[in-house]
Scaffold this motif. Structure first.
Motif, PDB file in Angstrom:
ATOM      1  N   ALA A  76      17.057   3.107 -48.905  1.00  0.00           N
ATOM      2  CA  ALA A  76      18.444   3.566 -49.028  1.00  0.00           C
ATOM      3  C   ALA A  76      19.388   2.470 -49.493  1.00  0.00           C
ATOM      4  CB  ALA A  76      18.919   4.119 -47.683  1.00  0.00           C
ATOM      5  N   GLY A  77      18.901   1.227 -49.637  1.00  0.00           N
ATOM      6  CA  GLY A  77      19.740   0.184 -50.212  1.00  0.00           C
ATOM      7  C   GLY A  77      20.094  -0.969 -49.306  1.00  0.00           C
ATOM      8  N   ALA A  78      19.639  -0.939 -48.047  1.00  0.00           N
ATOM      9  CA  ALA A  78      20.001  -2.003 -47.110  1.00  0.00           C
ATOM     10  C   ALA A  78      19.090  -3.217 -47.278  1.00  0.00           C
ATOM     11  CB  ALA A  78      19.903  -1.484 -45.675  1.00  0.00           C
ATOM     12  N   ARG A  79      19.632  -4.373 -46.968  1.00  0.00           N
ATOM     13  CA  ARG A  79      18.801  -5.584 -46.818  1.00  0.00           C
ATOM     14  C   ARG A  79      18.222  -5.547 -45.408  1.00  0.00           C
ATOM     15  NH1 ARG A  79      21.503 -10.880 -48.785  1.00  0.00           N
ATOM     16  NH2 ARG A  79      20.790 -10.022 -50.764  1.00  0.00           N
ATOM     17  N   GLU A 159      13.991  -9.072 -53.662  1.00  0.00           N
ATOM     18  CA  GLU A 159      15.005  -8.211 -54.281  1.00  0.00           C
ATOM     19  C   GLU A 159      15.136  -8.433 -55.785  1.00  0.00           C
ATOM     20  OE1 GLU A 159      18.585  -8.829 -52.058  1.00  0.00           O
ATOM     21  OE2 GLU A 159      17.685  -8.187 -50.162  1.00  0.00           O
ATOM     22  N   ARG A 198      22.711  -7.353 -52.188  1.00  0.00           N
ATOM     23  CA  ARG A 198      21.863  -6.479 -52.996  1.00  0.00           C
ATOM     24  C   ARG A 198      22.755  -5.394 -53.616  1.00  0.00           C
ATOM     25  NH1 ARG A 198      16.935  -2.813 -50.524  1.00  0.00           N
ATOM     26  NH2 ARG A 198      17.048  -1.223 -52.141  1.00  0.00           N
ATOM     27  N   ASP A 199      22.677  -5.232 -54.927  1.00  0.00           N
ATOM     28  CA  ASP A 199      23.631  -4.362 -55.624  1.00  0.00           C
ATOM     29  C   ASP A 199      22.977  -3.130 -56.237  1.00  0.00           C
ATOM     30  OD1 ASP A 199      22.149  -5.506 -57.578  1.00  0.00           O
ATOM     31  OD2 ASP A 199      23.840  -6.265 -58.766  1.00  0.00           O
ATOM     32  N   TYR A 200      21.856  -2.697 -55.688  1.00  0.00           N
ATOM     33  CA  TYR A 200      21.203  -1.507 -56.244  1.00  0.00           C
ATOM     34  C   TYR A 200      20.468  -0.767 -55.138  1.00  0.00           C
ATOM     35  CZ  TYR A 200      17.123  -4.528 -55.921  1.00  0.00           C
ATOM     36  OH  TYR A 200      16.155  -5.369 -55.451  1.00  0.00           O
ATOM     37  N   ASN A 201      20.232   0.530 -55.358  1.00  0.00           N
ATOM     38  CA  ASN A 201      19.429   1.342 -54.460  1.00  0.00           C
ATOM     39  C   ASN A 201      18.159   1.763 -55.185  1.00  0.00           C
ATOM     40  OD1 ASN A 201      21.427   1.288 -52.463  1.00  0.00           O
ATOM     41  ND2 ASN A 201      22.472   3.034 -53.413  1.00  0.00           N
ATOM     42  N   ASP A 204      18.947   7.478 -56.091  1.00  0.00           N
ATOM     43  CA  ASP A 204      20.276   7.804 -56.603  1.00  0.00           C
ATOM     44  C   ASP A 204      20.902   8.853 -55.681  1.00  0.00           C
ATOM     45  OD1 ASP A 204      22.536   8.496 -57.944  1.00  0.00           O
ATOM     46  OD2 ASP A 204      21.544   8.918 -59.852  1.00  0.00           O
ATOM     47  N   PHE A 205      21.923   8.454 -54.914  1.00  0.00           N
ATOM     48  CA  PHE A 205      22.533   9.387 -53.972  1.00  0.00           C
ATOM     49  C   PHE A 205      23.363  10.458 -54.676  1.00  0.00           C
ATOM     50  CE2 PHE A 205      21.620   5.752 -51.220  1.00  0.00           C
ATOM     51  CZ  PHE A 205      21.014   6.407 -50.155  1.00  0.00           C
TER      52      PHE A 205
END
Length: 386
Positions: A76-79, A159, A198-201, A204-205
């Motif tokens: 989902a995009g979290a570190r 990443e 981190r600037d990406y998932n 795509d939500f």
């Protein structure tokens, strides 16, 4: 000119890794306590409780759930971050392969420890190397400073869009996790510059799809081939990030391997982990007696640095590989990789199995083995258990 700002302190290995994780600013952590990793979890909980780390620490009932939790959060995009050891790593194994196969950016610290049975809480590398085919990048620390540096670099490597693979950083249980050593830590601003958000998932939500990763036989092999290519690309990325980290830390960094007194060496030790320090001391003593010996430290176990080893070992007469793990029915795990890398080279590769289950190994043990080799003795495999 870059202004390097760092602070000299002293920490045990578990706290050094926790400090590196705090500076990496993960949003989600899920860790289940297990000896000898537990004090790292306690330190991370203290950082969160005091507000020094703004993250969610998910309370899970097992290591399997820990990996499952951060796997979803990373998609989902979290570190994210987790840590474990020994039986906990085995319990986490199913989700380890899910994370590797789907190439999800995750960082895990593995406090290495022997696997039951018989039961042991002491150090060896059997748990760590058991994940060598899980499609994870695997690095191994020699000392507390290494553990801190490798943890910060692990987030960048994992990443990096050229890689997108999970990274596990191994460090020897008790020998490093509970030993206090001198440590240079970077200031938070420098780490922020080195490790941006981190600037990406991975999903795509705005156009969500159901992720049900079952594939046909025609496509399964293609996923595996893409993972192999990512692992190949990781070699260059690891070297590149190590050089960048060297600039901000002011300390020499080695990407895949470190060579110590290898230039004119006729015989070299090859090892990974904390006992590299013992091998380094043995090399100094042997050199002082006029023996041309050297040492290669494996810093990155996966991807295995085959090309770098061939380049550095092409002129030596023999390699003595020290393994803290064994593939029963085959041989020393690290030695097997080295033999494959040096196939048809004419270089003797001798395998020493030692340190299993925490059995003490000192520089004297390295010296004794090398002295016998220098006297002309040869062996394929030797166990040090006395």
């Amino acid at each position: 000119m870059l202004q390097i700002t760092k602070r000299i302190t002293a920490m045990v290995g578990n706290h050094a890794v926790a400090y590196a994780v705090k500076q990496a600013k993960p949003q989600i952590l899920a860790v289940f306590p297990i000896t000898p990793q537990t004090t790292m979890l306690e330190k991370l909980a203290e950082y969160i409780d005091s507000g020094q780390l703004k993250a969610e620490l998910i309370k899970v009932e097992s290591e399997h759930s820990a990996m499952a939790s951060i796997y979803g959060a990373a998609v989902a995009g979290a570190r994210v971050f987790t840590a474990t050891s020994s039986q906990g790593l085995l319990y986490m194994t199913e989700m380890f392969y899910w994370a590797g196969g789907q190439r999800v950016p995750i960082v895990a610290a593995i406090a290495t420890r022997a696997i039951a049975e018989p039961w042991s809480i002491w150090d060896d590398h059997q748990d760590f190397v058991s994940k060598r085919d899980a499609i994870w990048i695997m690095t191994m620390a020699e000392n507390v400073q290494d553990a801190y540096d490798l943890t910060i670099q692990a987030f960048r490597i994992s990443e990096d869009k050229r890689v997108l693979l999970p990274v596990m950083m191994g460090f020897d249980g008790f020998i490093l996790t509970h030993t206090m050593e001198r440590l240079e830590v970077l200031d938070d601003e420098t780490v922020d510059m080195f490790l941006p958000k981190r600037d990406y998932n991975l999903i795509d939500f705005n156009d969500p799809v159901n992720v049900g990763p079952i594939v046909t036989p025609d496509n399964y092999i293609k996923y595996r081939y893409e993972a192999k290519k990512a692992m190949d690309r990781a070699k260059e990325v690891i070297e590149e990030i190590a050089k960048e980290y060297e600039k901000i830390s002011g300390r020499k960094q080695y990407g895949l391997i470190e060579c110590y007194m290898c230039e004119d060496a006729e015989y070299v030790f090859l090892a990974m982990g904390a006992w590299v320090g013992d091998a380094r001391e043995a090399v100094k003593r042997l050199r002082s007696r006029g023996n041309k010996v050297g040492l290669i430290k494996i810093r990155t176990f996966r991807p295995f640095p085959k090309e770098r080893l061939v380049e550095k070992l092409r002129s030596v007469r023999g390699v003595i590989v020290f393994d803290r793990a064994y593939s029963f029915g085959s041989g020393g795990v690290l030695a097997s990789d080295v033999k494959s890398a040096l196939y048809n080279s004419g270089i003797d590769v001798m395998s020493v199995i030692a340190g299993i289950g925490g059995k003490t190994v000192r520089p004297l043990h390295f010296e004794k083995v090398m002295e016998e080799v220098l006297e002309g003795k040869r062996f394929e495999e030797r166990w040090l258990y006395e």
